[in-house]
Design a protein around this motif. Structure first.
Motif, PDB file in Angstrom:
ATOM      1  N   GLY A  41     -88.106 -81.471  15.296  1.00  0.00           N
ATOM      2  CA  GLY A  41     -88.763 -80.972  14.265  1.00  0.00           C
ATOM      3  C   GLY A  41     -90.292 -81.233  14.181  1.00  0.00           C
ATOM      4  N   GLN A  42     -90.865 -80.954  13.093  1.00  0.00           N
ATOM      5  CA  GLN A  42     -92.400 -81.489  13.147  1.00  0.00           C
ATOM      6  C   GLN A  42     -92.577 -82.623  12.076  1.00  0.00           C
ATOM      7  OE1 GLN A  42     -90.703 -79.391  10.801  1.00  0.00           O
ATOM      8  NE2 GLN A  42     -91.493 -79.945   8.927  1.00  0.00           N
ATOM      9  N   GLY A  43     -91.597 -83.030  11.474  1.00  0.00           N
ATOM     10  CA  GLY A  43     -91.682 -84.398  10.640  1.00  0.00           C
ATOM     11  C   GLY A  43     -91.941 -84.191   9.262  1.00  0.00           C
ATOM     12  N   THR A  44     -91.577 -85.143   8.367  1.00  0.00           N
ATOM     13  CA  THR A  44     -91.699 -85.212   7.268  1.00  0.00           C
ATOM     14  C   THR A  44     -92.119 -86.594   6.847  1.00  0.00           C
ATOM     15  OG1 THR A  44     -90.765 -84.524   4.971  1.00  0.00           O
ATOM     16  CG2 THR A  44     -89.290 -85.461   6.436  1.00  0.00           C
ATOM     17  N   VAL A  93     -86.530 -77.967  11.142  1.00  0.00           N
ATOM     18  CA  VAL A  93     -87.348 -77.852   9.968  1.00  0.00           C
ATOM     19  C   VAL A  93     -86.912 -78.960   9.044  1.00  0.00           C
ATOM     20  CG1 VAL A  93     -88.749 -76.789   8.079  1.00  0.00           C
ATOM     21  CG2 VAL A  93     -88.329 -75.675  10.297  1.00  0.00           C
ATOM     22  N   GLU A  94     -87.577 -80.150   8.889  1.00  0.00           N
ATOM     23  CA  GLU A  94     -87.448 -81.146   7.948  1.00  0.00           C
ATOM     24  C   GLU A  94     -87.859 -80.871   6.510  1.00  0.00           C
ATOM     25  OE1 GLU A  94     -88.213 -83.252  12.274  1.00  0.00           O
ATOM     26  OE2 GLU A  94     -89.098 -81.587  10.870  1.00  0.00           O
ATOM     27  N   SER A  95     -87.290 -81.365   5.737  1.00  0.00           N
ATOM     28  CA  SER A  95     -88.051 -81.137   4.311  1.00  0.00           C
ATOM     29  C   SER A  95     -87.435 -82.302   3.396  1.00  0.00           C
ATOM     30  CB  SER A  95     -87.574 -80.072   3.657  1.00  0.00           C
ATOM     31  OG  SER A  95     -86.097 -79.922   3.296  1.00  0.00           O
ATOM     32  N   GLY A  96     -87.778 -82.905   2.109  1.00  0.00           N
ATOM     33  CA  GLY A  96     -87.306 -83.831   1.478  1.00  0.00           C
ATOM     34  C   GLY A  96     -88.302 -85.213   1.317  1.00  0.00           C
ATOM     35  N   GLY A  97     -89.280 -85.127   2.281  1.00  0.00           N
ATOM     36  CA  GLY A  97     -89.895 -86.454   2.247  1.00  0.00           C
ATOM     37  C   GLY A  97     -90.887 -86.337   0.997  1.00  0.00           C
ATOM     38  N   SER A 113     -83.427 -83.412   4.636  1.00  0.00           N
ATOM     39  CA  SER A 113     -82.842 -82.392   5.169  1.00  0.00           C
ATOM     40  C   SER A 113     -83.493 -81.912   6.556  1.00  0.00           C
ATOM     41  CB  SER A 113     -82.568 -81.235   4.105  1.00  0.00           C
ATOM     42  OG  SER A 113     -82.149 -81.718   2.991  1.00  0.00           O
ATOM     43  N   CYS A 114     -82.887 -81.328   7.418  1.00  0.00           N
ATOM     44  CA  CYS A 114     -82.977 -80.581   8.642  1.00  0.00           C
ATOM     45  C   CYS A 114     -82.293 -79.320   8.633  1.00  0.00           C
ATOM     46  CB  CYS A 114     -82.885 -81.542   9.791  1.00  0.00           C
ATOM     47  SG  CYS A 114     -83.484 -80.999  11.435  1.00  0.00           S
ATOM     48  N   ALA A 115     -83.020 -78.277   8.872  1.00  0.00           N
ATOM     49  CA  ALA A 115     -82.289 -76.931   8.738  1.00  0.00           C
ATOM     50  C   ALA A 115     -82.634 -76.347  10.272  1.00  0.00           C
ATOM     51  CB  ALA A 115     -82.903 -76.091   7.790  1.00  0.00           C
ATOM     52  N   ALA A 116     -81.679 -76.002  11.078  1.00  0.00           N
ATOM     53  CA  ALA A 116     -81.921 -75.520  12.233  1.00  0.00           C
ATOM     54  C   ALA A 116     -81.813 -73.989  12.453  1.00  0.00           C
ATOM     55  CB  ALA A 116     -80.944 -76.059  13.191  1.00  0.00           C
ATOM     56  N   SER A 117     -82.609 -73.497  13.209  1.00  0.00           N
ATOM     57  CA  SER A 117     -82.666 -71.974  13.284  1.00  0.00           C
ATOM     58  C   SER A 117     -82.551 -71.666  14.779  1.00  0.00           C
ATOM     59  CB  SER A 117     -83.625 -71.267  12.327  1.00  0.00           C
ATOM     60  OG  SER A 117     -84.906 -71.847  12.811  1.00  0.00           O
ATOM     61  N   GLY A 118     -82.342 -70.344  14.864  1.00  0.00           N
ATOM     62  CA  GLY A 118     -82.559 -69.960  16.497  1.00  0.00           C
ATOM     63  C   GLY A 118     -81.310 -70.028  17.324  1.00  0.00           C
ATOM     64  N   ARG A 119     -80.533 -70.787  17.117  1.00  0.00           N
ATOM     65  CA  ARG A 119     -79.163 -71.246  17.522  1.00  0.00           C
ATOM     66  C   ARG A 119     -78.428 -71.913  16.986  1.00  0.00           C
ATOM     67  NH1 ARG A 119     -77.690 -75.311  20.374  1.00  0.00           N
ATOM     68  NH2 ARG A 119     -78.871 -76.702  21.537  1.00  0.00           N
TER      69      ARG A 119
END
Length: 124
Positions: free
Chosen positions: A115-118, A5-9, A21-27
């Motif tokens: 990710g889905q992009g920002t 999940v990207e953020s900060g755009g 920022s790119c936060a990873a989850s799931g593993r």
């Protein structure tokens, strides 16, 4: 479920800065190469920056070298893109990606998580 999940755009004037920022989850992605790519309207997705699993090796597109810095924090399962001296031609949707294997890569085809992009918009 594995997610990036990207953020900060956002919208910034030419010459300004943004930090993505790119936060990873799931593993854990601590042993994966990570990268940032971007896609402007009407153009193909292109490589921006990549980093190896330890953070000691980084790679940049010629167009951003010296202005952008990629980094990662494996404890936070996150990767970042500091963008300085932004130009209108940097306007694009920015994507975070992960690839199996420890090295970073400039090749889109080597990344299997996205990710889905920002959106980043730089005004002149």
């Amino acid at each position: 479920q594995v997610q990036l999940v990207e953020s900060g755009g956002g919208l910034v004037q030419a010459g300004g800065s943004l930090r993505l920022s790119c936060a990873a989850s799931g593993r854990s992605f601590s042993t994966d190469g990570m990268g940032w790519f971007r896609q402007a309207p009407g153009k193909e997705r292109e490589f921006v920056a990549a980093i190896n699993w330890s953070g000691f090796s980084t790679y940049y597109a010629v167009s951003v070298e010296g202005r952008f810095t990629i980094s990662r924090d494996n404890a936070k399962n996150s990767v970042y893109l500091q963008m300085n001296s932004l130009k209108p031609e940097d306007t694009a949707v920015y994507y975070c990606a992960a690839r199996p294997g420890r090295a970073g890569s400039t090749s889109i085809s080597e990344y299997n998580y996205w990710g889905q992009g920002t959106q980043v918009t730089v005004s002149s």
